[in-house]
Design a protein around this motif. Structure first.
Motif, short mmCIF file in Angstrom:
data_model
loop_
_atom_site.label_atom_id
_atom_site.label_comp_id
_atom_site.label_asym_id
_atom_site.label_seq_id
_atom_site.Cartn_x
_atom_site.Cartn_y
_atom_site.Cartn_z
N SER A 103 0.85 -1.19 0.00
CA SER A 103 0.00 0.00 0.00
C SER A 103 0.89 1.24 0.00
N ALA A 104 0.29 2.39 -0.35
CA ALA A 104 1.07 3.63 -0.41
C ALA A 104 1.68 3.96 0.95
N PHE A 105 0.93 3.74 2.05
CA PHE A 105 1.44 4.08 3.38
C PHE A 105 2.61 3.18 3.76
N SER A 106 2.47 1.88 3.57
CA SER A 106 3.56 0.96 3.90
C SER A 106 4.78 1.22 3.00
N TRP A 107 4.53 1.50 1.72
CA TRP A 107 5.62 1.80 0.78
C TRP A 107 6.40 3.02 1.25
N PHE A 108 5.70 4.09 1.57
CA PHE A 108 6.36 5.31 2.02
C PHE A 108 7.04 5.09 3.37
N SER A 109 6.40 4.36 4.27
CA SER A 109 6.98 4.12 5.60
C SER A 109 8.31 3.39 5.50
N MET A 110 8.35 2.32 4.72
CA MET A 110 9.59 1.56 4.55
C MET A 110 10.66 2.39 3.87
N MET A 111 10.25 3.17 2.86
CA MET A 111 11.19 3.99 2.11
C MET A 111 11.81 5.07 2.99
N PHE A 112 10.99 5.76 3.75
CA PHE A 112 11.49 6.85 4.58
C PHE A 112 12.29 6.30 5.75
N GLY A 113 11.81 5.23 6.37
CA GLY A 113 12.51 4.66 7.51
C GLY A 113 13.89 4.17 7.16
N ALA A 114 14.01 3.51 6.01
CA ALA A 114 15.32 3.00 5.60
C ALA A 114 16.22 4.12 5.09
N GLY A 115 15.62 5.12 4.42
CA GLY A 115 16.43 6.13 3.75
C GLY A 115 16.87 7.28 4.62
N MET A 116 16.04 7.74 5.55
CA MET A 116 16.36 8.98 6.24
C MET A 116 16.02 9.02 7.72
N GLY A 117 15.27 8.06 8.24
CA GLY A 117 14.71 8.19 9.57
C GLY A 117 15.71 8.58 10.64
N ILE A 118 16.83 7.86 10.73
CA ILE A 118 17.82 8.13 11.78
C ILE A 118 18.42 9.53 11.59
N GLY A 119 18.80 9.84 10.37
CA GLY A 119 19.41 11.13 10.10
C GLY A 119 18.52 12.30 10.44
N VAL A 120 17.23 12.17 10.16
CA VAL A 120 16.29 13.24 10.47
C VAL A 120 16.20 13.46 11.97
N LEU A 121 16.14 12.37 12.75
CA LEU A 121 16.09 12.52 14.20
C LEU A 121 17.33 13.22 14.73
N THR A 122 18.48 12.95 14.13
CA THR A 122 19.72 13.57 14.58
C THR A 122 19.82 15.02 14.12
N ALA A 388 9.28 8.77 -4.54
CA ALA A 388 10.57 8.55 -3.90
C ALA A 388 11.39 9.82 -3.73
N MET A 389 11.00 10.93 -4.39
CA MET A 389 11.75 12.18 -4.28
C MET A 389 10.96 13.30 -3.61
N LEU A 390 9.76 13.56 -4.09
CA LEU A 390 9.02 14.72 -3.58
C LEU A 390 8.44 14.49 -2.19
N VAL A 391 7.76 13.36 -1.99
CA VAL A 391 7.11 13.11 -0.71
C VAL A 391 8.12 13.03 0.44
N PRO A 392 9.20 12.24 0.32
CA PRO A 392 10.18 12.21 1.42
C PRO A 392 10.85 13.56 1.65
N SER A 393 11.08 14.32 0.57
CA SER A 393 11.69 15.64 0.73
C SER A 393 10.80 16.54 1.59
N VAL A 394 9.51 16.56 1.27
CA VAL A 394 8.57 17.38 2.05
C VAL A 394 8.52 16.91 3.50
N MET A 395 8.57 15.59 3.69
CA MET A 395 8.56 15.04 5.05
C MET A 395 9.78 15.54 5.82
N CYS A 396 10.94 15.53 5.19
CA CYS A 396 12.15 16.06 5.84
C CYS A 396 12.00 17.54 6.15
#
Length: 555
Positions: A103-122, A388-396
């Motif tokens: 699903s779109a939510f699970s897709w985005f969750s896995m993508m963001f968590g693997a790609g940026m999650g730790i870095g964003v928290l820091t 994979a580019m716009l949505v995660p960017s806005v989230m960051c």
């Protein structure tokens, strides 16, 4: 001259029996030897290792700054160009009737968590706070550091490092892999993305070299991320009250995680991540990603309601506007030491921030890119790129504006009284919560952040282990050989632990920058190969020739 049919078979020899059954020995054993050698070198000869790594790092940052800046700009242009162009944007990563697995939510969750999650928290607190004090506009005298007028430029530069550029690097790698795996039927491994350029030669040592480079870059890139996460996790445990033994104070007064704290954290993180990796993408990783995304939204909602809401929303709006307007200039500007104090300062800032970040994202790209490809089958190129580019960017951007904006506002207003600015990067989010809340509530939210960080760490580590094994197994996505999953989980823990203990985060950063350089060349070739393949497929399509593996098989 007639156009040849696309390559739809790439033979990669794997072992038929024994411990390495299903794996490409040349890739797996070589990668293991190189990683083991790095660990032993760092532990047995720490001074020499630190000196050699530092010299290489200085050389790379001084000699390849133009390369890093321009190649990342190339990644962004290729991805956006292919998404916008009608004929390429409508291509599906798979058969034309395939539907996405997640699903779109699970897709985005896995993508963001693997790609940026730790870095964003820091960095959601740390980077805006730093650039609030110093950035290229401050260095050039355009604004005064640590003043209200510096806020807009602080966000412009912060958004550069967490927007389209890093996600463009990830997206390009994932797009190339998904295209050749799901449309061509080639193995889901790095070498497959270079077939339009090297053809069948990738079955041998050329392809083995590409995959080994990808594995080493993945280990170093993930180690960098885990290193930041471990430092922040330990800082959180200290804030929660588990004891002063978690931190040690250096001669300059700065604090870092103690050896015992690093070992304890890595045992917890890598133990949980190995168990999750053994369960596969559809179970452990999917559920962990959904959990950390839910906790992320909870934390963001808190800052939206109780943080500096107006300040943060204003920073978000003006920051995005300034970022979009200045993006072409920021993406292509390279500063060098021209003999002046300003020139030297600009070169130092760019080497320490932008070039370092681009190297980090490139080193992380084989892991995140292959993971994105693994979870994106059935989506169109346009849907994939924008997702994979716009949505995660806005989230960051939202994270940086709401969380970092609250920290800046607390310092500007005098409420914080340097409590946030005066602490280290790993502790600044906790320090912001401590200033904003009562002691009891600050403790509760510190626990929430520590748990969220732990889920991000586990998600990144277990995803990395599965991706490394996928590359080593010639693109086989199925669950493979538990001993190998356990080996790479332990190897990641040892790389992070050894480098943290020997030289701190600086040692990991240096090793990562070095490891990213050869893979940046591979990524540039992947972009060229993808463009060539899509153009050739367009010509084949107009001539009525088959362009996918299924179409060729059905002739």
């Amino acid at each position: 001259m007639s156009l040849k049919p696309p390559l739809t078979e790439l033979e990669i020899k794997t072992a038929d029996s024994g411990f390495y059954k299903g794996f490409t020995k040349d890739v797996t054993i070589t990668a293991k030897i190189l990683v083991a050698a790095l660990i032993l070198w760092a532990v047995a000869f720490p001074t020499q290792a630190a000196d050699v790594l530092s010299r290489f790092n200085t050389l790379i940052l001084a000699s390849f700054n133009y390369w890093y800046i321009y190649v990342v700009a190339f990644f962004v242009i290729v991805c956006l160009g292919l998404a916008i162009w009608p004929s390429s944007g409508n291509l599906r990563l798979g058969n034309e009737d395939e539907k996405p697995e997640f699903s779109a939510f699970s897709w985005f969750s896995m993508m963001f968590g693997a790609g940026m999650g730790i870095g964003v928290l820091t960095y959601a607190t740390g980077e805006p706070i730093y650039h609030f004090q110093n950035n290229p506009d401050v260095i050039q005298g355009l604004v005064a550091g640590a003043s209200a007028e510096t806020v807009r430029s602080a966000y412009k530069w912060s958004f550069l490092h967490w927007g389209l550029s890093p996600w463009g690097a990830y997206a390009l790698t994932g797009l190339a892999l998904a295209f050749f795996a799901y449309r061509r039927g080639l193995p889901l491994t790095i070498r497959s993305a270079l077939t339009p350029l090297f053809g069948g030669r990738l079955s041998g040592y050329v392809g083995h070299t590409v995959d080994v480079v990808a594995v080493i870059a993945t280990v170093l890139g993930v180690s960098q991320t885990l290193g930041y996460g471990v430092e922040q996790f330990v800082a959180g445990l200290n804030r929660i009250g588990l004891g002063d033994w978690l931190l040690v104070t250096a001669a300059d007064g700065s604090q870092k995680a103690s050896v015992a704290a690093v070992i304890l954290s890595l045992v917890v993180i890598m133990g949980a991540s190995t168990l999750s990796a053994l369960s596969g993408v559809g179970k452990g990783i999917k559920w962990l990603s959904n959990i950390n995304m839910a906790l992320s939204f909870f934390l963001l909602f808190f800052f939206l309601l109780f943080g500096s809401t107006f300040f943060g929303l204003n920073a978000l709006a003006t920051g995005i506007y300034d970022y979009v307007v200045a993006l072409p200039s920021m993406m292509f500007t390279v500063w060098s030491d021209n003999g002046t104090e300003v020139g030297a300062a600009l070169e130092g800032w760019q080497g320490g921030w932008t070039v370092f970040y681009w190297a980090w994202w490139i080193a992380f790209a084989p892991f995140v890119g292959l993971f994105l490809a693994r979870i994106s089958r059935g989506r169109t190129i346009r849907e994939y790129v924008f997702g994979a580019m716009l949505v995660p960017s806005v989230m960051c951007f939202v994270w940086f504006a709401l969380v970092g904006g609250t920290a800046i506002d607390l310092e500007l207003s005098g409420v914080a009284q340097n409590a946030i600015l005066g602490t280290g990067l790993s502790d600044q989010l906790y320090a912001t919560l401590a200033v904003l809340l009562s002691d009891g509530l600050a403790w509760v939210f510190s626990v929430v952040v520590a748990v969220l960080l732990l889920t991000y760490l586990v998600t990144s580590a277990d995803s990395a282990v599965l991706i490394i094994n996928t590359i080593n197994a010639a693109g086989d996505e199925g669950p493979k050989a538990r001993p190998h999953i356990i080996f790479w989980g332990a190897a990641l823990a040892l790389v992070v632990g050894a480098l943290l203990i020997v030289g701190g985060l600086g040692a990991i950063q240096t090793a990562m920058v070095i490891g990213a350089l050869p893979f940046s060349v591979v990524m540039a070739l992947m972009g060229v190969a993808l463009i060539k393949a899509i153009i050739n497929d367009s010509i084949r399509g107009r001539a009525g020739l088959p362009v996918t593996a299924d179409e060729i098989a059905g002739e």
